[in-house]
Write a protein that holds these residues in place. Structure first.
Motif, mmCIF file in Angstrom:
data_model
loop_
_atom_site.group_PDB
_atom_site.id
_atom_site.type_symbol
_atom_site.label_atom_id
_atom_site.label_comp_id
_atom_site.label_asym_id
_atom_site.label_seq_id
_atom_site.Cartn_x
_atom_site.Cartn_y
_atom_site.Cartn_z
ATOM 1 N N CYS A 1 3.530 0.322 0.319
ATOM 2 C CA CYS A 1 3.435 1.651 0.936
ATOM 3 C C CYS A 1 3.602 1.563 2.446
ATOM 4 O O CYS A 1 3.494 0.477 3.018
ATOM 5 C CB CYS A 1 2.132 2.349 0.556
ATOM 6 S SG CYS A 1 0.673 1.642 1.313
ATOM 7 N N PHE A 2 3.883 2.706 3.051
ATOM 8 C CA PHE A 2 4.065 2.814 4.515
ATOM 9 C C PHE A 2 5.178 1.902 5.027
ATOM 10 O O PHE A 2 5.047 1.321 6.116
ATOM 11 C CB PHE A 2 2.776 2.453 5.270
ATOM 12 C CG PHE A 2 1.597 3.361 5.035
ATOM 13 C CD1 PHE A 2 1.768 4.670 4.628
ATOM 14 C CD2 PHE A 2 0.296 2.911 5.271
ATOM 15 C CE1 PHE A 2 0.676 5.510 4.449
ATOM 16 C CE2 PHE A 2 -0.795 3.741 5.094
ATOM 17 C CZ PHE A 2 -0.603 5.041 4.678
ATOM 18 N N ILE A 3 6.245 1.744 4.273
ATOM 19 C CA ILE A 3 7.286 0.801 4.706
ATOM 20 C C ILE A 3 8.292 1.506 5.620
ATOM 21 O O ILE A 3 8.957 2.463 5.211
ATOM 22 C CB ILE A 3 7.988 0.152 3.483
ATOM 23 C CG1 ILE A 3 6.944 -0.513 2.581
ATOM 24 C CG2 ILE A 3 9.070 -0.833 3.944
ATOM 25 C CD1 ILE A 3 5.989 -1.484 3.283
ATOM 26 N N SER A 4 8.377 1.006 6.858
ATOM 27 C CA SER A 4 9.320 1.582 7.825
ATOM 28 C C SER A 4 10.737 1.287 7.344
ATOM 29 O O SER A 4 11.077 0.130 7.080
ATOM 30 C CB SER A 4 9.125 0.950 9.207
ATOM 31 O OG SER A 4 7.829 1.200 9.677
ATOM 32 N N GLY A 5 11.519 2.330 7.225
ATOM 33 C CA GLY A 5 12.915 2.166 6.813
ATOM 34 C C GLY A 5 13.113 2.123 5.308
ATOM 35 O O GLY A 5 14.231 1.889 4.839
ATOM 36 N N LEU B 1 5.025 -5.523 3.308
ATOM 37 C CA LEU B 1 3.795 -6.262 3.011
ATOM 38 C C LEU B 1 2.718 -5.305 2.488
ATOM 39 O O LEU B 1 2.134 -5.526 1.430
ATOM 40 C CB LEU B 1 3.302 -6.958 4.300
ATOM 41 C CG LEU B 1 1.930 -7.616 4.262
ATOM 42 C CD1 LEU B 1 1.906 -8.781 3.273
ATOM 43 C CD2 LEU B 1 1.528 -8.122 5.653
ATOM 44 N N THR B 2 2.488 -4.209 3.219
ATOM 45 C CA THR B 2 1.364 -3.308 2.927
ATOM 46 C C THR B 2 1.458 -2.658 1.543
ATOM 47 O O THR B 2 2.544 -2.308 1.081
ATOM 48 C CB THR B 2 1.318 -2.199 4.007
ATOM 49 O OG1 THR B 2 1.295 -2.827 5.284
ATOM 50 C CG2 THR B 2 0.101 -1.304 3.866
ATOM 51 N N GLU B 3 0.290 -2.501 0.929
ATOM 52 C CA GLU B 3 0.199 -1.816 -0.376
ATOM 53 C C GLU B 3 -0.962 -0.828 -0.313
ATOM 54 O O GLU B 3 -1.804 -0.923 0.595
ATOM 55 C CB GLU B 3 -0.043 -2.845 -1.483
ATOM 56 C CG GLU B 3 1.117 -3.819 -1.601
ATOM 57 C CD GLU B 3 0.943 -4.815 -2.742
ATOM 58 O OE1 GLU B 3 -0.042 -4.701 -3.509
ATOM 59 O OE2 GLU B 3 1.814 -5.701 -2.846
ATOM 60 N N ILE C 1 -2.158 1.107 15.369
ATOM 61 C CA ILE C 1 -2.375 0.944 13.925
ATOM 62 C C ILE C 1 -1.432 -0.084 13.289
ATOM 63 O O ILE C 1 -1.889 -1.026 12.640
ATOM 64 C CB ILE C 1 -2.251 2.320 13.219
ATOM 65 C CG1 ILE C 1 -3.330 3.269 13.728
ATOM 66 C CG2 ILE C 1 -2.344 2.154 11.699
ATOM 67 C CD1 ILE C 1 -3.166 4.717 13.293
ATOM 68 N N TYR C 2 -0.108 0.120 13.475
ATOM 69 C CA TYR C 2 0.759 -0.770 12.663
ATOM 70 C C TYR C 2 0.941 -2.151 13.276
ATOM 71 O O TYR C 2 0.644 -2.386 14.419
ATOM 72 C CB TYR C 2 2.066 -0.122 12.238
ATOM 73 C CG TYR C 2 3.044 0.438 13.243
ATOM 74 C CD1 TYR C 2 3.010 0.137 14.598
ATOM 75 C CD2 TYR C 2 4.060 1.293 12.790
ATOM 76 C CE1 TYR C 2 3.940 0.668 15.480
ATOM 77 C CE2 TYR C 2 4.994 1.825 13.666
ATOM 78 C CZ TYR C 2 4.926 1.507 15.002
ATOM 79 O OH TYR C 2 5.841 2.027 15.863
ATOM 80 N N GLU C 3 1.380 -3.055 12.388
ATOM 81 C CA GLU C 3 1.511 -4.498 12.699
ATOM 82 C C GLU C 3 0.164 -5.089 13.138
ATOM 83 O O GLU C 3 0.098 -5.977 13.980
ATOM 84 C CB GLU C 3 2.650 -4.746 13.691
ATOM 85 C CG GLU C 3 3.971 -4.247 13.099
ATOM 86 C CD GLU C 3 5.214 -4.755 13.774
ATOM 87 O OE1 GLU C 3 5.188 -5.852 14.337
ATOM 88 O OE2 GLU C 3 6.234 -4.042 13.699
ATOM 89 N N GLY C 4 -0.888 -4.541 12.525
ATOM 90 C CA GLY C 4 -2.250 -4.982 12.819
ATOM 91 C C GLY C 4 -2.956 -3.972 13.693
ATOM 92 O O GLY C 4 -2.494 -3.663 14.794
ATOM 93 N N THR C 5 -4.091 -3.444 13.202
ATOM 94 C CA THR C 5 -4.838 -2.438 13.967
ATOM 95 C C THR C 5 -5.503 -3.097 15.187
ATOM 96 O O THR C 5 -5.585 -4.332 15.279
ATOM 97 C CB THR C 5 -5.960 -1.822 13.097
ATOM 98 O OG1 THR C 5 -6.872 -2.867 12.757
ATOM 99 C CG2 THR C 5 -5.417 -1.178 11.826
ATOM 100 N N SER C 6 -6.035 -2.259 16.063
ATOM 101 C CA SER C 6 -6.722 -2.797 17.251
ATOM 102 C C SER C 6 -7.930 -3.650 16.849
ATOM 103 O O SER C 6 -8.248 -4.635 17.516
ATOM 104 C CB SER C 6 -7.177 -1.655 18.153
ATOM 105 O OG SER C 6 -6.043 -0.999 18.671
ATOM 106 N N GLY D 1 -4.128 -3.330 3.266
ATOM 107 C CA GLY D 1 -3.594 -3.069 4.612
ATOM 108 C C GLY D 1 -3.965 -4.230 5.515
ATOM 109 O O GLY D 1 -3.294 -5.263 5.530
ATOM 110 N N SER D 2 -5.106 -4.105 6.213
ATOM 111 C CA SER D 2 -5.564 -5.199 7.080
ATOM 112 C C SER D 2 -5.804 -6.472 6.267
ATOM 113 O O SER D 2 -5.569 -7.582 6.739
ATOM 114 C CB SER D 2 -6.858 -4.800 7.784
ATOM 115 O OG SER D 2 -6.668 -3.611 8.508
ATOM 116 N N ASP D 3 -6.266 -6.299 5.047
ATOM 117 C CA ASP D 3 -6.539 -7.449 4.168
ATOM 118 C C ASP D 3 -5.285 -7.753 3.349
ATOM 119 O O ASP D 3 -5.185 -7.439 2.156
ATOM 120 C CB ASP D 3 -7.720 -7.075 3.249
ATOM 121 C CG ASP D 3 -8.080 -8.179 2.295
ATOM 122 O OD1 ASP D 3 -7.608 -9.321 2.489
ATOM 123 O OD2 ASP D 3 -8.845 -7.902 1.343
#
Ligand SMILES: Cc1cc2nc3c(=O)[nH]c(=O)nc-3n(C[C@H](O)[C@H](O)[C@H](O)COP(=O)(O)OP(=O)(O)OC[C@H]3O[C@@H](n4cnc5c(N)ncnc54)[C@H](O)[C@@H]3O)c2cc1C
Length: 385
Positions: free
Chosen positions: A155-159, A125-127, A361-366, A131-133
Motif C-alpha cells: 500500500c501507499f506505493i508512489s507511482g 515495501l509498505t503494506e 512521514i515517508y521513507e521513515g517517519t520522524s 509501515g515502520s515495522d
C-alpha cells in the motif's frame, strides 16, 4: 573543509533551477488542483537527461555525483514537490538498488530504459499491516522452478500503476525473520499484477500513490535482486540513501514558501508601510532563511558522505529529521506572513504547507529517524567506554 560546490555541481544547479523556473513551477498549481500526474515535467526531465543523471554513462546515464542529484531533487521540489518525489523514487529507490545489488544482466536490461525515462521505477515495501515495522510484511515469494510466485498487497506505493518496474520486497522464508526477506524486480504488465485506486492525498497531489496487488505473479528467478535473504538489507540501505532525497525535497519546499513570503512582505502594506518593516515579520524571515541553510548543509553533508563511500545512515536521518520539521514549521510561518491571503489557494503558499507534511512521514517517519539517530549515537558513546 570546503563549502563550495564543484564547477559541475554549480552548472547542474543553474540548469535545473532555470528549467524549474521556466517549466516546472508554472504548472505546479494546476497539477495540484487537478491531481494530475506531471507527464509533461517527466518528459522534459527525460529529454534533458535528468532521469538517468545518477546512472553511469555506460548504461545511458550521465554519471553525475550524488550531491548534484540532491541539488536537483531540491530544485525540482522547489517548483513542484510531486515531480520531485517521482524523480527521487526513480533514481534513488529503484535505480540505486539495481546498480548496487543487481547483476550485470539486470543493469543492462533495465537501467538504459530508466535513463531515457521510457520506464519509471518504483519501490514497494509498505503494506497495510507493515509501515515502520517493515519486517512484519506478509507478501510471500515461493520458488517454483525457474520462477518465484508472488502474492501480497503493498500500500501507499508512489507511482503504482505509472511505473514500469517495481522493486518489491517479499518473504522467501518467513521462519528466518528479517533474514528471510528478498527483493524482486517486477515488471509492469506481468500477469496477476493490479493497482488500487489512487489515494486522495493532502499534499503532493500530482504524484500517484496507490496499492500494488500481487496475485500469483510469476517473476523469473533472474529478477531476484541480490541474494535470497538480502531483501531487508536491500530495503534498509535503499531507504538510507532515499532519505537524503526527502531532506532535499523538504528544503526545496521550504525555499519556495520562504521566497513567496519574503516577496509578499516587501509588497504588502499595512499601517502605511510594507509589512517587511515590522520586526515580527523580519524575525520570521530571518529564522526561515537560517533554518533553510542549516537544513541544506545537513543534507549536502549526508549526500557528500554517501558519494564518498563513508557511513552516512545517522547523517541522512539527521538531515531528514531536521529538514522535514523545518519545512513543516516554516511553510506555516510563510502562510502566516500572507495573512488571510495565504489561506486562499490562489497564493499557492498553502500548497507548500500541505506538501511539506509528507516529508515527516515517508521513507521513515520522524520517530523512526530518532530511533536511527539514537541507536547510532548511543553505540558510538558505548564504544568509547
Ligand atoms: C504519500 C505516501 C507515499 C508513500 N510512498 C511509498 C513508496 O513508494 N513505497 C513504500 O514502500 N512505502 C511508501 N509509503 C509508506 C510510508 O513509508 C509509510 O507510511 C511510513 O513508513 C509510515 O508507516 P505507516 O504509515 O504504516 O505508519 P505506522 O508505522 O503505523 O506509524 C504510526 C505512528 O507511530 C509511530 N511509530 C511507529 N513505530 C514506532 C516506534 N517504534 N517508536 C516510536 N514511534 C513509532 C510512527 O512514527 C507514526 O507516528 C508512502 C506513504 C505515503 C503517505
Amino acid at each position: 573543509m570546503r563549502f563550495e560546490l564543484t564547477e559541475d555541481q554549480k552548472e547542474i544547479k543553474k540548469a535545473i533551477a532555470e528549467l524549474t523556473d521556466r517549466y516546472i513551477a508554472p504548472v505546479a498549481d494546476e497539477l495540484d488542483k487537478e491531481s494530475r500526474y506531471p507527464e509533461e515535467n517527466l518528459k522534459l526531465l527525460a529529454q534533458q537527461g535528468y532521469m538517468g543523471m545518477t546512472f553511469p554513462e555506460t548504461l545511458g546515464g550521465i554519471g553525475a555525483d550524488f550531491v548534484a542529484y540532491t541539488i536537483c531533487v531540491e530544485e525540482i521540489s522547489r517548483g513542484c514537490a510531486s515531480t520531485g518525489v517521482i524523480f527521487e523514487v526513480h533514481q534513488s529507490l529503484a535505480g540505486w538498488p539495481i546498480l548496487y545489488y543487481g547483476t550485470e544482466e539486470q543493469k543492462h536490461r533495465f537501467i538504459p530504459k530508466m535513463a531515457t525515462g521510457e520506464i519509471l521505477g518504483a519501490f514497494a515495501l509498505t503494506e497495510p499491516g507493515a509501515g515502520s515495522d517493515a519486517a512484519s510484511i506478509r507478501t510471500q515469494a515461493v520458488k517454483d522452478g525457474d520462477h518465484y510466485v508472488l502474492n501480497g498487497r503493498k500500500c501507499f506505493i508512489s507511482g503504482s500503476g505509472k511505473a514500469g518496474l517495481y522493486v518489491v520486497i517479499a518473504y522467501t522464508d518467513k521462519e528466518a525473520g528479517s533474514r528471510g526477506m528478498s527483493a524482486f524486480l517486477v515488471e509492469a504488465g506481468t500477469p496477476g499484477m493490479s493497482y488500487g485506486k489512487p489515494e486522495d492525498k493532502m499534499g503532493i497531489r500530482a504524484s500517484t500513490t496507490a496499492d500494488l496487488i500481487l496475485e500469483d505473479v510469476r517473476v523469473p528467478a533472474k529478477n531476484l535482486l541480490g541474494k535470497e535473504g538480502e531483501g531487508f538489507k536491500i530495503a534498509l540501505s535503499t531507504l538510507d540513501g532515499g532519505r537524503i532525497g526527502i531532506a532535499a525535497q523538504a528544503v526545496g519546499i521550504a525555499r519556495a514558501a520562504y521566497e513567496k513570503a519574503r516577496d509578499y512582505a516587501l509588497k504588502r502594506e499595512q499601517f502605511g508601510k510594507p509589512i517587511a518593516s515590522f520586526q515580527a515579520i523580519q524575525w520570521m524571515l530571518a529564522d526561515m532563511a537560517t533554518d533553510i541553510e542549516a537544513a541544506q548543509l545537513l543534507t549536502y553533508r549526508a549526500a557528500y558522505l554517501k558519494q564518498t563511500g563513508a557511513r552516512f545512515s545517522k547523517e541522512a536521518a539527521m538531515a531528514k529529521l531536521f529538514a522535514s520539521r523545518m519545512a513543516v514549521h516554516h511553510t506555516s510561518q510563510a502562510l502566516q506572513i500572507h495573512g488571510g491571503y495565504g489561506y486562499m489557494r490562489e497564493y499557492q503558499v498553502e500548497r507548500h504547507m500541505r506538501d511539506a507534511k509528507i516529508t515527516e512521514i515517508y521513507e521513515g517517519t520522524s520517530e523512526v529517524m530518532r530511533l536511527v539517530i539514537s541507536a547510532q549515537i548511543l553505540k558510538e558513546a558505548g564504544a568509547g567506554r
